[in-house]
Scaffold this motif. Structure first.
Motif, PDB file in Angstrom:
ATOM      1  N   ASP A   1      58.962   8.444 -29.716  1.00  0.00           N
ATOM      2  CA  ASP A   1      59.849   8.560 -31.346  1.00  0.00           C
ATOM      3  C   ASP A   1      61.025   9.501 -31.094  1.00  0.00           C
ATOM      4  N   ARG A   2      60.685  10.684 -30.716  1.00  0.00           N
ATOM      5  CA  ARG A   2      61.539  11.875 -30.415  1.00  0.00           C
ATOM      6  C   ARG A   2      62.838  11.405 -29.843  1.00  0.00           C
ATOM      7  N   LEU A   3      62.608  10.903 -28.688  1.00  0.00           N
ATOM      8  CA  LEU A   3      63.693  10.314 -27.763  1.00  0.00           C
ATOM      9  C   LEU A   3      64.463   9.468 -28.323  1.00  0.00           C
ATOM     10  N   ARG A   4      63.737   8.248 -29.212  1.00  0.00           N
ATOM     11  CA  ARG A   4      64.442   7.177 -29.763  1.00  0.00           C
ATOM     12  C   ARG A   4      65.567   7.947 -30.989  1.00  0.00           C
ATOM     13  N   HIS A   5      64.746   8.620 -31.647  1.00  0.00           N
ATOM     14  CA  HIS A   5      65.626   9.309 -32.749  1.00  0.00           C
ATOM     15  C   HIS A   5      66.800  10.289 -31.913  1.00  0.00           C
TER      16      HIS A   5
ATOM     17  N   ARG B   1      72.657  10.691 -21.289  1.00  0.00           N
ATOM     18  CA  ARG B   1      71.795   9.776 -21.211  1.00  0.00           C
ATOM     19  C   ARG B   1      71.104   9.430 -19.730  1.00  0.00           C
ATOM     20  N   ALA B   2      71.766   9.707 -18.513  1.00  0.00           N
ATOM     21  CA  ALA B   2      70.996   9.781 -17.512  1.00  0.00           C
ATOM     22  C   ALA B   2      70.059  10.603 -17.262  1.00  0.00           C
ATOM     23  N   ASP B   3      70.289  12.142 -17.871  1.00  0.00           N
ATOM     24  CA  ASP B   3      69.128  13.018 -17.860  1.00  0.00           C
ATOM     25  C   ASP B   3      68.054  12.615 -18.668  1.00  0.00           C
ATOM     26  N   LEU B   4      68.143  12.058 -19.802  1.00  0.00           N
ATOM     27  CA  LEU B   4      67.170  11.743 -20.609  1.00  0.00           C
ATOM     28  C   LEU B   4      66.372  10.474 -19.935  1.00  0.00           C
ATOM     29  N   ALA B   5      67.073   9.856 -19.286  1.00  0.00           N
ATOM     30  CA  ALA B   5      66.160   8.858 -18.498  1.00  0.00           C
ATOM     31  C   ALA B   5      65.427   9.076 -17.334  1.00  0.00           C
ATOM     32  N   ARG B   6      66.050  10.427 -16.515  1.00  0.00           N
ATOM     33  CA  ARG B   6      65.266  10.826 -15.664  1.00  0.00           C
ATOM     34  C   ARG B   6      64.167  11.846 -15.945  1.00  0.00           C
ATOM     35  N   LEU B   7      64.020  12.113 -17.007  1.00  0.00           N
ATOM     36  CA  LEU B   7      62.991  13.252 -17.533  1.00  0.00           C
ATOM     37  C   LEU B   7      62.109  12.578 -18.338  1.00  0.00           C
ATOM     38  N   ALA B   8      62.216  11.170 -18.861  1.00  0.00           N
ATOM     39  CA  ALA B   8      61.322  10.412 -19.596  1.00  0.00           C
ATOM     40  C   ALA B   8      60.030  10.044 -18.554  1.00  0.00           C
ATOM     41  N   PRO B   9      60.084   9.673 -17.421  1.00  0.00           N
ATOM     42  CA  PRO B   9      58.974   9.403 -16.528  1.00  0.00           C
ATOM     43  C   PRO B   9      58.171  10.614 -16.282  1.00  0.00           C
ATOM     44  N   ARG B  10      58.567  11.858 -16.304  1.00  0.00           N
ATOM     45  CA  ARG B  10      58.015  13.114 -16.101  1.00  0.00           C
ATOM     46  C   ARG B  10      57.111  13.571 -17.302  1.00  0.00           C
ATOM     47  N   LEU B  11      57.354  12.904 -18.395  1.00  0.00           N
ATOM     48  CA  LEU B  11      56.542  13.406 -19.667  1.00  0.00           C
ATOM     49  C   LEU B  11      54.863  13.068 -19.488  1.00  0.00           C
ATOM     50  N   PRO B  12      54.566  11.927 -18.980  1.00  0.00           N
ATOM     51  CA  PRO B  12      53.096  11.969 -19.065  1.00  0.00           C
ATOM     52  C   PRO B  12      52.473  12.534 -18.092  1.00  0.00           C
ATOM     53  N   LYS B  13      52.974  12.994 -16.771  1.00  0.00           N
ATOM     54  CA  LYS B  13      52.384  13.971 -15.792  1.00  0.00           C
ATOM     55  C   LYS B  13      52.377  15.346 -16.634  1.00  0.00           C
ATOM     56  N   ALA B  14      53.293  15.801 -17.093  1.00  0.00           N
ATOM     57  CA  ALA B  14      53.337  17.200 -17.797  1.00  0.00           C
ATOM     58  C   ALA B  14      52.308  17.109 -18.887  1.00  0.00           C
ATOM     59  N   GLN B  15      51.988  16.161 -19.668  1.00  0.00           N
ATOM     60  CA  GLN B  15      50.972  16.147 -20.844  1.00  0.00           C
ATOM     61  C   GLN B  15      49.565  16.172 -20.142  1.00  0.00           C
ATOM     62  N   GLU B  16      49.382  15.313 -19.063  1.00  0.00           N
ATOM     63  CA  GLU B  16      48.111  15.615 -18.278  1.00  0.00           C
ATOM     64  C   GLU B  16      47.789  16.995 -17.618  1.00  0.00           C
ATOM     65  N   THR B  17      48.781  17.516 -17.109  1.00  0.00           N
ATOM     66  CA  THR B  17      48.651  18.679 -16.615  1.00  0.00           C
ATOM     67  C   THR B  17      48.204  19.882 -17.630  1.00  0.00           C
ATOM     68  N   ARG B  18      48.831  19.679 -18.913  1.00  0.00           N
ATOM     69  CA  ARG B  18      48.576  20.590 -19.972  1.00  0.00           C
ATOM     70  C   ARG B  18      47.042  20.303 -20.435  1.00  0.00           C
ATOM     71  N   LEU B  19      46.738  19.008 -20.501  1.00  0.00           N
ATOM     72  CA  LEU B  19      45.427  18.907 -21.144  1.00  0.00           C
ATOM     73  C   LEU B  19      44.498  19.577 -19.979  1.00  0.00           C
ATOM     74  N   ARG B  20      44.441  19.328 -18.634  1.00  0.00           N
ATOM     75  CA  ARG B  20      43.608  19.588 -17.698  1.00  0.00           C
ATOM     76  C   ARG B  20      43.493  21.223 -17.844  1.00  0.00           C
ATOM     77  N   ASP B  21      44.446  21.844 -17.987  1.00  0.00           N
ATOM     78  CA  ASP B  21      44.419  23.712 -18.249  1.00  0.00           C
ATOM     79  C   ASP B  21      43.768  23.903 -19.498  1.00  0.00           C
ATOM     80  N   LEU B  22      43.913  23.349 -20.385  1.00  0.00           N
ATOM     81  CA  LEU B  22      43.160  23.434 -21.599  1.00  0.00           C
ATOM     82  C   LEU B  22      41.760  23.270 -21.460  1.00  0.00           C
ATOM     83  N   SER B  23      41.572  22.173 -20.926  1.00  0.00           N
ATOM     84  CA  SER B  23      39.970  21.875 -20.522  1.00  0.00           C
ATOM     85  C   SER B  23      39.268  22.624 -19.696  1.00  0.00           C
ATOM     86  N   ALA B  24      40.073  23.294 -18.610  1.00  0.00           N
ATOM     87  CA  ALA B  24      39.501  24.240 -17.995  1.00  0.00           C
ATOM     88  C   ALA B  24      39.134  25.806 -18.679  1.00  0.00           C
ATOM     89  N   ARG B  25      39.961  25.992 -19.430  1.00  0.00           N
ATOM     90  CA  ARG B  25      39.766  26.927 -20.441  1.00  0.00           C
ATOM     91  C   ARG B  25      38.499  26.990 -21.185  1.00  0.00           C
TER      92      ARG B  25
END
Length: 543
Positions: A365-369, A436-460
């Motif tokens: 939603d933030r990206l579309r906005h 627009r090109a940078d936005l299209a390039r960074l959008a696929p990396r968002l799920p992986k960053a979210q998963e890494t963040r959740l894994r770190d919080l789970s370890a803590r």
């Protein structure tokens, strides 16, 4: 023919004499009649040229007689002439043809009585005192126990025997004797040379330097002791770096060296007593001090032992020192599980909040906005550029209409500026394309960053759970400990807390039992109770 009997007659045939003949005749007459005379008078003008001779005047209230003391005889005079001194001079009369004068060649000189000597002594004392040679601040303290004592005296008199005998009785020390004449014309220079000679010795050398000096002589008349009143002796005593004791004459005799010395002794024997202490008295004093030291040490130990006993009685018993700390530990152990649970719950809530913020839907939603806002801004920019170009073109046409002949150059500049505005829109368009090109390039990396963040919080969270389990009192109960509570559920930490016959609850690692307190000397009688369900050990994530 007698020269003085031939009186020339006026107009007579009188003989003629040369000046030298007349001077020679007068010289022979004077020396023949006054070849040995003793003259009493007051010394007037005194001159000492570099030749070493002494020229002076002998005078009374009516006449003046010139005198001379040749260099060889001047060093052997018993006293040194001083202006104003009344003396008796012994010598012979002679003439000095070069100046047609007569004079007395003095061979010996002595003060005219004791009164003259004392007057000269007082005058010399005032002079030396004015120079500061007798000042108290110049005097040095004597060493308490000198190793070597230097003695300046006659080696053949009774003085040196008295000094050595007294030193042997009191405290035997090494003695260096410098033999000198203690009266006569050789006394003063020899005593001064001895004092300076001792001071020139090297400390610790082959002939060691004394620690203290004694200048000694027996009693005698003023004339006998006069050598110790000479200025050369007084100055040597005042300049001495070694502490000096003067012991000249008997107790009533006083010489100038007594004022310049560091300490005056009434007799030579007293000088030995001043130089060293009494060995037996010193040993007795040391024994007394040793006994006092031993008593003081013993008394100090006794007092400190008593003080230690008093302090030990004031200290608490060792078994009671840890009671307060043990009780605080029990209270903290009870509060720890609840605190860990609250902490874990707070961390869980924070994690849920962060997870909600990092949801893919919200990011999309933030990206579309942002993309819609970017498109809107680009459209507004194009419209703004077109409007500005139209306005400038209209202004250019208006100016061209008013200045048809002179505005050709201005028209060209306006057209060039308008073309520039059109070209400036191209970089903005390229910037939008890059965004627009940078936005299209960074959008696929968002799920992986979210998963890494959740894994770190789970370890803590897992680490916090392990810490909570390590502080859980259930693990302590599993090692064989028992938790005791009274009927109200309060912890019992002391054997004297429950009253006999009161109900107790014993909590083990696998269940609880009810018990009754039988008293402090007995054991609690436990009765079996129904095994209750153990406390839940589920994860802190279970609600």
């Amino acid at each position: 023919m007698d020269l003085f009997e031939d009186e020339p007659q006026a107009g007579g045939n009188a003989p003629e004499f040369t000046v030298s003949e007349i001077s020679g005749a007068v010289k022979r007459t004077v020396e023949g009649n006054f070849s040995h005379v003793r003259v009493r008078g007051e010394l007037g003008r005194i001159s000492r040229p570099r030749s070493g001779h002494i020229y002076l005047d002998l005078k009374d209230d009516r006449a003046v007689l010139a005198g001379v003391v040749w260099k060889g005889q001047a060093a052997r005079l018993a006293i040194q002439p001083e202006e104003g001194m009344e003396v008796i001079a012994t010598g012979r009369l002679t003439t000095f043809p070069g100046q047609s004068k007569y004079q007395m060649v003095i061979e010996d000189m002595a003060p005219a009585g004791v009164g003259a000597l004392m007057a000269m002594l007082e005058k010399r004392k005032a002079k030396l005192e004015a120079e500061g040679l007798f000042a108290p601040e110049r005097k040095r303290p004597l060493p308490y126990l000198p190793e070597i004592i230097g003695v300046v005296t006659s080696p053949s008199g009774a003085v040196i025997r008295d000094i050595l005998h007294r030193l042997r009785d009191r405290f035997p020390r090494k003695v260096l004797v410098w033999p000198v004449a203690v009266q006569g014309e050789r006394c003063a220079p020899e005593v001064a040379s001895a004092i300076r000679g001792f001071n020139r010795l090297t400390p610790g050398g082959a002939l060691p330097r004394p620690d203290v000096l004694i200048v000694a002589r027996g009693g005698g008349s003023v004339e006998d002791l006069w050598g110790f009143n000479e200025e050369i002796v007084v100055r040597a005593a005042a300049e001495s770096e070694i502490p000096l004791i003067s012991a000249v004459g008997h107790e009533t005799d006083t010489t100038l060296i007594d004022f310049a010395s560091d300490r005056r002794a009434p007799t030579p024997t007293a000088a030995a007593e001043i130089a060293v202490p009494v060995r037996l008295e010193l040993m007795a004093w040391l024994d007394n001090q040793g006994a006092r030291l031993a008593r003081a040490g013993t008394q100090g130990i006794v007092l400190r032992r008593q003080r230690l006993r008093d302090l030990s009685r004031a200290l608490p018993r060792p078994e009671t020192l840890a009671d307060t700390a043990r009780q605080r530990l029990d209270l903290a152990s009870d509060r720890l599980p609840r605190a860990l649970k609250d902490l874990a719950q707070g961390k869980r809530n924070r994690l849920v909040q962060l997870s909600a913020e990092l949801a893919p839907r919200r990011l999309q939603d933030r990206l579309r906005h942002d993309r819609a806002r970017l498109d809107d801004l680009s459209r507004r920019l194009e419209r703004s550029l077109a409007t500005n170009a139209a306005r400038e073109r209209a202004r250019l046409d208006a100016v061209s209409a008013r200045l048809p002949g002179a505005g050709a150059a201005g028209l060209r500049r306006r057209r060039e500026r308008l073309a520039g505005l059109r070209l400036s829109a191209a970089p903005l368009a390229r910037g939008l394309a890059h965004g627009r090109a940078d936005l299209a390039r960074l959008a696929p990396r968002l799920p992986k960053a979210q998963e890494t963040r959740l894994r770190d919080l789970s370890a803590r969270l897992t680490a916090l759970e392990r810490i909570r389990l390590s502080y859980d009192h259930g693990a302590v109960l599993a090692r064989g400990f028992v938790l005791v509570r009274d009927a109200d559920g309060a912890l019992v930490t002391s054997s004297g807390t429950p009253a006999p016959g009161s109900a107790l609850e014993l909590e083990f690692s696998d269940g609880r039992l009810d018990a009754v307190a039988a008293g402090t000397s007995g054991r609690p009688a436990a009765k079996p109770a129904a095994k209750k369900k153990p406390p839940s050990q589920a994860s802190l994530f279970d609600e």
